[in-house]
Scaffold this motif. Structure first.
Motif, mmCIF file in Angstrom:
data_model
loop_
_atom_site.group_PDB
_atom_site.id
_atom_site.type_symbol
_atom_site.label_atom_id
_atom_site.label_comp_id
_atom_site.label_asym_id
_atom_site.label_seq_id
_atom_site.Cartn_x
_atom_site.Cartn_y
_atom_site.Cartn_z
ATOM 1 N N ILE A 1 109.565 47.658 75.284
ATOM 2 C CA ILE A 1 108.265 47.990 75.848
ATOM 3 C C ILE A 1 108.437 49.327 76.530
ATOM 4 O O ILE A 1 109.127 49.448 77.529
ATOM 5 C CB ILE A 1 107.777 46.911 76.830
ATOM 6 N N ILE B 1 102.962 50.710 79.530
ATOM 7 C CA ILE B 1 101.741 49.920 79.536
ATOM 8 C C ILE B 1 100.741 50.653 80.403
ATOM 9 O O ILE B 1 101.017 50.946 81.564
ATOM 10 C CB ILE B 1 101.969 48.501 80.092
ATOM 11 N N ALA C 1 99.687 48.511 75.380
ATOM 12 C CA ALA C 1 101.140 48.556 75.522
ATOM 13 C C ALA C 1 101.724 49.318 74.337
ATOM 14 O O ALA C 1 101.342 49.077 73.188
ATOM 15 C CB ALA C 1 101.722 47.149 75.574
#
Length: 148
Positions: A17, A20, A25
């Motif tokens: 990830i 965000i 995201a």
């Protein structure tokens, strides 16, 4: 950046990830980048916000240099508001305060999900305020320009 390893139906996935913003995201799954739309924005721990800083002005040789001041927040002028139809990044502002525009004229270009979107004036009139600059990230419904 957060890294995770998942196994779904016997298949391994390496997930990173990267960022965000609101409910979008940016993730990489097994080396392939994706933008994922979340049903609700994730609440991040609070951290300092980016502040636009103006360039310092040249001071006389005898005076000490002053610290740069933060750019003041623009306020909406009177008139109809042109809103961001979706979250994205401002890539160009096509008008200036005081310009006359017609309904359908492009006032701002917004990049969202790698697409350039022309944001058009809903009505004709004079631009009374511009609340965004090139490079700003905006959320859906944010006021971009006002036209009177």
């Amino acid at each position: 950046m957060s890294k995770y390893q998942y196994k779904v139906n016997g298949v391994d996935y390496n997930v990173e990830i990267e960022d965000i913003e609101g409910n979008i995201a940016k993730v990489t799954v097994n080396g392939k980048p994706f933008e994922v739309e979340l049903k609700e924005p994730v609440k991040k721990p609070s951290r300092p916000k980016k502040v636009h800083v103006s360039a310092p002005t040249a001071a006389p040789a005898a005076a000490p240099a002053a610290a740069p001041a933060a750019k003041p927040q623009a306020t909406a002028g009177s008139g109809a508001k042109v809103l961001a139809p979706l979250p994205g990044t401002i890539t160009d502002v096509k008008v200036n305060v005081g310009d006359m525009v017609k309904s359908g004229d492009t006032v701002v270009i917004l990049e969202a999900m790698k697409m350039q979107n022309n944001i058009e004036a809903d009505n004709s009139g004079k631009v009374t305020s511009i609340l965004v600059t090139r490079g700003d990230t905006v959320m859906e419904g944010a006021v971009l320009v006002t036209i009177e």
